[in-house]
Scaffold this active site. Structure first.
Site, PDB file in Angstrom:
ATOM      1  N   ASP A 124       0.854  -1.191   0.000  1.00 28.15           N
ATOM      2  CA  ASP A 124       0.000   0.000   0.000  1.00 28.15           C
ATOM      3  C   ASP A 124       0.895   1.248   0.000  1.00 28.15           C
ATOM      4  O   ASP A 124       1.894   1.311   0.728  1.00 28.15           O
ATOM      5  CB  ASP A 124      -0.904  -0.024   1.236  1.00 28.15           C
ATOM      6  CG  ASP A 124      -2.026   0.995   1.161  1.00 28.15           C
ATOM      7  OD1 ASP A 124      -3.202   0.573   1.166  1.00 28.15           O
ATOM      8  OD2 ASP A 124      -1.737   2.207   1.120  1.00 28.15           O
ATOM      9  N   ASN A 177     -12.817  -2.914   2.947  1.00 26.02           N
ATOM     10  CA  ASN A 177     -13.725  -1.776   3.104  1.00 26.02           C
ATOM     11  C   ASN A 177     -14.690  -1.808   1.928  1.00 26.02           C
ATOM     12  O   ASN A 177     -14.272  -1.743   0.773  1.00 26.02           O
ATOM     13  CB  ASN A 177     -12.942  -0.458   3.115  1.00 26.02           C
ATOM     14  CG  ASN A 177     -12.031  -0.341   4.326  1.00 26.02           C
ATOM     15  OD1 ASN A 177     -12.373  -0.797   5.413  1.00 26.02           O
ATOM     16  ND2 ASN A 177     -10.864   0.253   4.141  1.00 26.02           N
ATOM     17  N   GLY A 201     -15.185   3.448   4.206  1.00 28.38           N
ATOM     18  CA  GLY A 201     -13.793   3.856   4.004  1.00 28.38           C
ATOM     19  C   GLY A 201     -13.192   3.430   2.688  1.00 28.38           C
ATOM     20  O   GLY A 201     -11.991   3.624   2.470  1.00 28.38           O
ATOM     21  N   GLN A 202     -13.987   2.823   1.794  1.00 31.76           N
ATOM     22  CA  GLN A 202     -13.419   2.444   0.492  1.00 31.76           C
ATOM     23  C   GLN A 202     -13.156   3.704  -0.323  1.00 31.76           C
ATOM     24  O   GLN A 202     -14.060   4.545  -0.489  1.00 31.76           O
ATOM     25  CB  GLN A 202     -14.362   1.500  -0.271  1.00 31.76           C
ATOM     26  CG  GLN A 202     -13.741   0.987  -1.570  1.00 31.76           C
ATOM     27  CD  GLN A 202     -14.593  -0.056  -2.280  1.00 31.76           C
ATOM     28  OE1 GLN A 202     -15.713  -0.370  -1.852  1.00 31.76           O
ATOM     29  NE2 GLN A 202     -14.081  -0.574  -3.381  1.00 31.76           N
ATOM     30  N   SER A 203     -11.936   3.833  -0.807  1.00 32.86           N
ATOM     31  CA  SER A 203     -11.571   5.017  -1.593  1.00 32.86           C
ATOM     32  C   SER A 203     -11.123   4.650  -3.004  1.00 32.86           C
ATOM     33  O   SER A 203     -11.099   5.506  -3.885  1.00 32.86           O
ATOM     34  CB  SER A 203     -10.465   5.809  -0.888  1.00 32.86           C
ATOM     35  OG  SER A 203      -9.310   5.017  -0.733  1.00 32.86           O
ATOM     36  N   HIS A 250     -10.317  -4.825  -3.151  1.00 29.58           N
ATOM     37  CA  HIS A 250      -8.988  -5.113  -2.596  1.00 29.58           C
ATOM     38  C   HIS A 250      -9.113  -5.564  -1.152  1.00 29.58           C
ATOM     39  O   HIS A 250      -9.981  -5.113  -0.412  1.00 29.58           O
ATOM     40  CB  HIS A 250      -8.057  -3.898  -2.701  1.00 29.58           C
ATOM     41  CG  HIS A 250      -8.645  -2.626  -2.171  1.00 29.58           C
ATOM     42  ND1 HIS A 250      -9.553  -1.882  -2.888  1.00 29.58           N
ATOM     43  CD2 HIS A 250      -8.468  -1.968  -1.004  1.00 29.58           C
ATOM     44  CE1 HIS A 250      -9.907  -0.817  -2.187  1.00 29.58           C
ATOM     45  NE2 HIS A 250      -9.266  -0.849  -1.031  1.00 29.58           N
ATOM     46  N   HIS A 297      -7.033  -5.696   2.337  1.00 33.94           N
ATOM     47  CA  HIS A 297      -5.877  -5.171   3.063  1.00 33.94           C
ATOM     48  C   HIS A 297      -5.313  -6.287   3.949  1.00 33.94           C
ATOM     49  O   HIS A 297      -6.072  -6.955   4.678  1.00 33.94           O
ATOM     50  CB  HIS A 297      -6.295  -4.030   3.995  1.00 33.94           C
ATOM     51  CG  HIS A 297      -6.846  -2.815   3.322  1.00 33.94           C
ATOM     52  ND1 HIS A 297      -6.094  -1.679   3.113  1.00 33.94           N
ATOM     53  CD2 HIS A 297      -8.076  -2.539   2.829  1.00 33.94           C
ATOM     54  CE1 HIS A 297      -6.850  -0.749   2.532  1.00 33.94           C
ATOM     55  NE2 HIS A 297      -8.059  -1.250   2.351  1.00 33.94           N
TER      56      HIS A 297
HETATM   57  P1  DGP Z   1      -9.533   1.706   0.696  1.00 29.46           P
HETATM   58  O1  DGP Z   1      -9.549   2.984   1.475  1.00 29.46           O
HETATM   59  O2  DGP Z   1     -10.011   0.495   1.466  1.00 29.46           O
HETATM   60  O3  DGP Z   1     -10.218   1.870  -0.655  1.00 29.46           O
HETATM   61  O4  DGP Z   1      -8.007   1.432   0.399  1.00 29.46           O
HETATM   62  C1  DGP Z   1      -7.332   1.940  -0.704  1.00 29.46           C
HETATM   63  C2  DGP Z   1      -5.869   1.858  -0.423  1.00 29.46           C
HETATM   64  O5  DGP Z   1      -5.185   1.972  -1.648  1.00 29.46           O
HETATM   65  C3  DGP Z   1      -5.333   2.965   0.478  1.00 29.46           C
HETATM   66  O6  DGP Z   1      -4.828   2.380   1.662  1.00 29.46           O
HETATM   67  C4  DGP Z   1      -4.248   3.635  -0.325  1.00 29.46           C
HETATM   68  C5  DGP Z   1      -3.979   2.652  -1.435  1.00 29.46           C
HETATM   69  N1  DGP Z   1      -3.635   3.246  -2.715  1.00 29.46           N
HETATM   70  C6  DGP Z   1      -4.330   4.200  -3.387  1.00 29.46           C
HETATM   71  N2  DGP Z   1      -3.727   4.481  -4.548  1.00 29.46           N
HETATM   72  C7  DGP Z   1      -2.635   3.680  -4.616  1.00 29.46           C
HETATM   73  C8  DGP Z   1      -1.593   3.512  -5.591  1.00 29.46           C
HETATM   74  O7  DGP Z   1      -1.574   4.148  -6.648  1.00 29.46           O
HETATM   75  N3  DGP Z   1      -0.648   2.598  -5.311  1.00 29.46           N
HETATM   76  C9  DGP Z   1      -0.648   1.863  -4.156  1.00 29.46           C
HETATM   77  N4  DGP Z   1       0.342   0.988  -3.975  1.00 29.46           N
HETATM   78  N5  DGP Z   1      -1.609   1.987  -3.217  1.00 29.46           N
HETATM   79  C10 DGP Z   1      -2.581   2.893  -3.454  1.00 29.46           C
END
Ligand code: DGP
Length: 112
Positions: free
Chosen positions: A28, A85, A91-93, A98, A100
């Site tokens: 991440d 999430n 909290g899903q962004s 995915h 975690h």
């Molecule tokens: P969520 O909030 O559950 O949707 O988690 C999304 C996660 O993705 C967050 O912890 C940050 C990570 N993330 C977002 N953009 C990128 C990226 O471009 N590369 C990587 N390695 N992680 C990313």
């Protein structure tokens, strides 16, 4: 194309931990613990809620990959957390499913 699809295609860089024909695991970019890896399907699936009854095998592969990542990164003995999430309110962004895999520090419960 979503950011995780760009990682799948190689258009965007990521620190990849494991990959096979169905799933990809990478660190991440914004870690919430000393170890924080995301496990994704190569196929674009928006969220857990967008999976279907026929996705049992894919969901199993995501979990098997999470277990494998935890073994590879030496999280088994200390414990680790596996989180999905689902939806912005949870909290899903990034709207590409995915999982975690988080470890390397003491986890609190309930999560915030
Ligand atoms: P969520 O909030 O559950 O949707 O988690 C999304 C996660 O993705 C967050 O912890 C940050 C990570 N993330 C977002 N953009 C990128 C990226 O471009 N590369 C990587 N390695 N992680 C990313």
């Amino acid at each position: 194309m979503c950011v995780f699809c760009k990682i799948v295609s190689g258009e965007a860089a990521a620190r990849i931990v494991f990959q096979d024909e169905d799933v990809l695991a990478f660190h991440d970019v914004n870690p919430q613990a000393p170890t924080h890896v995301l496990v994704i399907p190569r196929r674009h699936v928006v969220s857990l809620a967008d999976t279907e009854d026929g996705d049992t095998e894919l969901l199993g592969k995501l979990m098997q990959c999470a277990r494998r990542v935890a073994e590879m990164l030496d999280l088994v003995k200390s414990g680790y957390r596996v989180v999905i999430n689902n939806g912005a309110g949870a909290g899903q962004s990034v709207f590409h499913l995915h999982v975690h895999v988080i470890g390397g520090r003491r986890m609190r419960w309930p999560p915030g």
